[in-house]
Scaffold this motif. Structure first.
Motif, PDB file in Angstrom:
ATOM      1  N   ASP A 249      57.198  45.590  45.667  1.00 38.97           N
ATOM      2  CA  ASP A 249      57.419  44.179  45.372  1.00 38.97           C
ATOM      3  C   ASP A 249      56.321  43.679  44.447  1.00 38.97           C
ATOM      4  N   ASN A 250      56.720  42.975  43.416  1.00 37.76           N
ATOM      5  CA  ASN A 250      55.752  42.463  42.451  1.00 37.76           C
ATOM      6  C   ASN A 250      55.061  41.192  42.915  1.00 37.76           C
ATOM      7  N   ASP A 251      55.588  40.553  43.954  1.00 38.56           N
ATOM      8  CA  ASP A 251      55.019  39.286  44.426  1.00 38.56           C
ATOM      9  C   ASP A 251      54.606  39.432  45.881  1.00 38.56           C
ATOM     10  N   VAL A 252      53.352  39.786  46.095  1.00 38.47           N
ATOM     11  CA  VAL A 252      52.805  39.946  47.446  1.00 38.47           C
ATOM     12  C   VAL A 252      51.698  38.915  47.610  1.00 38.47           C
ATOM     13  N   ARG A 253      51.800  38.111  48.669  1.00 37.55           N
ATOM     14  CA  ARG A 253      50.839  37.050  48.921  1.00 37.55           C
ATOM     15  C   ARG A 253      50.104  37.307  50.234  1.00 37.55           C
ATOM     16  N   LEU A 254      48.958  36.697  50.365  1.00 41.16           N
ATOM     17  CA  LEU A 254      48.151  36.836  51.568  1.00 41.16           C
ATOM     18  C   LEU A 254      48.014  35.478  52.245  1.00 41.16           C
ATOM     19  N   ALA A 255      48.113  35.476  53.568  1.00 42.21           N
ATOM     20  CA  ALA A 255      47.932  34.247  54.336  1.00 42.21           C
ATOM     21  C   ALA A 255      47.238  34.589  55.649  1.00 42.21           C
ATOM     22  N   GLY A 256      46.549  33.622  56.195  1.00 43.48           N
ATOM     23  CA  GLY A 256      45.893  33.848  57.481  1.00 43.48           C
ATOM     24  C   GLY A 256      45.250  32.577  57.976  1.00 43.48           C
ATOM     25  N   ASP A 257      45.005  32.528  59.278  1.00 51.23           N
ATOM     26  CA  ASP A 257      44.370  31.362  59.879  1.00 51.23           C
ATOM     27  C   ASP A 257      43.081  31.766  60.568  1.00 51.23           C
ATOM     28  N   SER A 258      42.076  30.902  60.471  1.00 53.06           N
ATOM     29  CA  SER A 258      40.819  31.070  61.188  1.00 53.06           C
ATOM     30  C   SER A 258      40.192  32.426  60.868  1.00 53.06           C
ATOM     31  N   ALA A 259      39.991  33.281  61.881  1.00 51.19           N
ATOM     32  CA  ALA A 259      39.459  34.627  61.640  1.00 51.19           C
ATOM     33  C   ALA A 259      40.364  35.409  60.703  1.00 51.19           C
ATOM     34  N   GLY A 260      41.676  35.192  60.817  1.00 53.04           N
ATOM     35  CA  GLY A 260      42.610  35.853  59.915  1.00 53.04           C
ATOM     36  C   GLY A 260      42.468  35.384  58.489  1.00 53.04           C
ATOM     37  N   GLY A 261      42.077  34.118  58.292  1.00 51.85           N
ATOM     38  CA  GLY A 261      41.796  33.632  56.951  1.00 51.85           C
ATOM     39  C   GLY A 261      40.597  34.342  56.353  1.00 51.85           C
ATOM     40  N   GLN A 262      39.590  34.613  57.184  1.00 53.76           N
ATOM     41  CA  GLN A 262      38.430  35.379  56.717  1.00 53.76           C
ATOM     42  C   GLN A 262      38.856  36.758  56.247  1.00 53.76           C
ATOM     43  N   ILE A 263      39.668  37.435  57.049  1.00 53.77           N
ATOM     44  CA  ILE A 263      40.105  38.788  56.702  1.00 53.77           C
ATOM     45  C   ILE A 263      40.967  38.773  55.440  1.00 53.77           C
ATOM     46  N   ALA A 264      41.892  37.809  55.360  1.00 57.95           N
ATOM     47  CA  ALA A 264      42.801  37.744  54.220  1.00 57.95           C
ATOM     48  C   ALA A 264      42.045  37.490  52.915  1.00 57.95           C
ATOM     49  N   LEU A 265      41.116  36.538  52.920  1.00 57.69           N
ATOM     50  CA  LEU A 265      40.389  36.225  51.693  1.00 57.69           C
ATOM     51  C   LEU A 265      39.462  37.377  51.302  1.00 57.69           C
ATOM     52  N   SER A 266      38.826  38.008  52.276  1.00 52.38           N
ATOM     53  CA  SER A 266      37.983  39.167  51.983  1.00 52.38           C
ATOM     54  C   SER A 266      38.807  40.281  51.341  1.00 52.38           C
ATOM     55  N   ALA A 267      40.010  40.512  51.877  1.00 53.55           N
ATOM     56  CA  ALA A 267      40.886  41.532  51.309  1.00 53.55           C
ATOM     57  C   ALA A 267      41.302  41.164  49.889  1.00 53.55           C
ATOM     58  N   ALA A 268      41.581  39.875  49.642  1.00 48.81           N
ATOM     59  CA  ALA A 268      41.978  39.437  48.299  1.00 48.81           C
ATOM     60  C   ALA A 268      40.886  39.736  47.279  1.00 48.81           C
ATOM     61  N   LEU A 269      39.624  39.553  47.660  1.00 47.16           N
ATOM     62  CA  LEU A 269      38.520  39.825  46.745  1.00 47.16           C
ATOM     63  C   LEU A 269      38.457  41.310  46.395  1.00 47.16           C
ATOM     64  N   THR A 270      38.622  42.164  47.392  1.00 50.36           N
ATOM     65  CA  THR A 270      38.599  43.610  47.141  1.00 50.36           C
ATOM     66  C   THR A 270      39.791  44.036  46.291  1.00 50.36           C
ATOM     67  N   LEU A 271      40.971  43.512  46.615  1.00 46.62           N
ATOM     68  CA  LEU A 271      42.168  43.864  45.863  1.00 46.62           C
ATOM     69  C   LEU A 271      42.056  43.405  44.410  1.00 46.62           C
ATOM     70  N   ARG A 272      41.457  42.250  44.186  1.00 51.57           N
ATOM     71  CA  ARG A 272      41.204  41.780  42.824  1.00 51.57           C
ATOM     72  C   ARG A 272      40.345  42.792  42.066  1.00 51.57           C
ATOM     73  N   ASP A 273      39.310  43.306  42.723  1.00 48.45           N
ATOM     74  CA  ASP A 273      38.430  44.287  42.092  1.00 48.45           C
ATOM     75  C   ASP A 273      39.150  45.601  41.822  1.00 48.45           C
ATOM     76  N   GLN A 274      40.230  45.862  42.559  1.00 47.44           N
ATOM     77  CA  GLN A 274      41.017  47.072  42.355  1.00 47.44           C
ATOM     78  C   GLN A 274      42.124  46.882  41.319  1.00 47.44           C
ATOM     79  N   GLY A 275      42.192  45.694  40.731  1.00 49.85           N
ATOM     80  CA  GLY A 275      43.162  45.462  39.678  1.00 49.85           C
ATOM     81  C   GLY A 275      44.329  44.579  40.048  1.00 49.85           C
ATOM     82  N   HIS A 276      44.398  44.107  41.303  1.00 49.98           N
ATOM     83  CA  HIS A 276      45.479  43.211  41.729  1.00 49.98           C
ATOM     84  C   HIS A 276      45.032  41.766  41.489  1.00 49.98           C
ATOM     85  N   THR A 277      45.146  41.313  40.265  1.00 49.97           N
ATOM     86  CA  THR A 277      44.684  39.960  39.949  1.00 49.97           C
ATOM     87  C   THR A 277      45.759  38.938  40.287  1.00 49.97           C
ATOM     88  N   SER A 278      45.348  37.693  40.323  1.00 51.18           N
ATOM     89  CA  SER A 278      46.249  36.544  40.549  1.00 51.18           C
ATOM     90  C   SER A 278      46.941  36.597  41.907  1.00 51.18           C
TER      91      SER A 278
END
Length: 298
Positions: free
Chosen positions: A139-168
């Motif tokens: 799928d070309n459109d994959v989004r991340l969501a999370g609440d509280s501790a899950g928000g921490q995990i989701a945003l941390s993962a987004a930063l790593t994925l960005r560094d791996q080439g998954h921008t935007s």
């Protein structure tokens, strides 16, 4: 049925909901108690009739998939539940996840990551990164969501994925935990109004969750990351939440990095207010659904 918003804080105070987060002793006891008697993680027996739930395993971890049963899903959301890194996914999480799947007409993947004392930030982060990579193969459109501790995990993962080439990558964060040092000087100012969270217990759990990583590492405290090249971000936060001051810092830092940020801030609302059974919370859930619908910006 909706409850009056004003009765939620007294109910939380009466049930000592903040005990695991207010003091280090309370946090230690909560970890001990739940390690002895883990909470089940499966969805409630009666979920929405217009979704289908399946489960598989990614290594030792159950991974649930929720899809609309009456239409063909478009896009993919990975939803990471909260719970202070010690509490399991709840029926409120499942209700929101099912609503997202049905009303945003999308596939929702739900990782059941290891909680304290067995889990840590690194392992949860790696699980979400892996699931995102798997989903993006189909799928070309994959989004991340999370609440509280899950928000921490989701945003941390987004930063790593960005560094791996998954921008935007688009993210939706409900009352995210952003800096596990709890060092923002505005947090003690908010603390007396927060009936659910605390500082000393939260800091203890954050340090424990860091595991072998420094607590300042963006995989633990994503507020310390660089937000350039992330996609549109929605942040939902209440002013009676000790995590609210860091949410404001995230908004400032992300916008400075060129990220489009939508802020849904409710005055006098408490931690993860969109999960509550109130009318304003239902409105917030509708905003979440719209942000996670393919073709709609976060």
């Amino acid at each position: 049925m909706f409850l009056p918003e004003a009765i939620i804080p007294p109910l939380l105070r009466a049930t000592h909901a903040n005990a695991p987060f207010l003091t280090e002793a309370g946090a230690i006891e909560e970890v001990r108690k739940l390690a002895l008697t883990p909470t089940p993680c499966g969805p409630p027996k009666h979920l929405r009739r217009d979704v289908t739930v399946t489960v598989r395993r990614e290594g030792p971890h159950p991974v649930y998939t929720v899809t609309p049963s009456k239409t063909t899903a478009t896009g993919h959301v990975i939803y990471v539940h909260g719970g202070g890194w010690v509490h399991e996914i709840s029926r409120q999480h499942w209700a929101l996840i099912a609503q997202i799947a049905a009303e945003a007409n999308t596939t929702v993947t739900v990782p059941i990551y290891d909680l304290l004392p067995h889990g840590n930030a690194g392992s949860a982060h790696d699980l979400v990164v892996t699931l995102f990579q798997q989903a993006s193969e189909h799928d070309n459109d994959v989004r991340l969501a999370g609440d509280s501790a899950g928000g921490q995990i989701a945003l941390s993962a987004a930063l790593t994925l960005r560094d791996q080439g998954h921008t935007s990558i688009r993210t939706v964060l409900l009352s995210p935990a952003l800096d596990l040092t709890f060092s923002n000087p505005q947090i003690p100012v908010v603390l007396p109004t927060d009936p659910w969270l605390g500082i000393d217990g939260g800091r203890y759990l954050g340090n424990l969750w860091a595991g072998d990583l420094p607590v300042e590492d963006p995989r633990v405290s994503p507020l310390n990351g660089d937000f350039a090249r992330l996609g549109p971000m929605m942040i939902l936060t209440g002013t009676h939440d000790v995590l609210n001051p860091d949410a404001h810092l995230l908004v400032t830092n992300a916008r400075a990095a060129g990220v489009q940020v939508t802020v849904v801030e409710r005055r006098n609302a408490i931690h993860v207010f969109p999960l509550l059974p109130t009318r304003p919370s239902a409105t917030a859930r509708s905003r979440i659904v719209e942000a996670l619908r393919v073709g709609k910006p976060a």
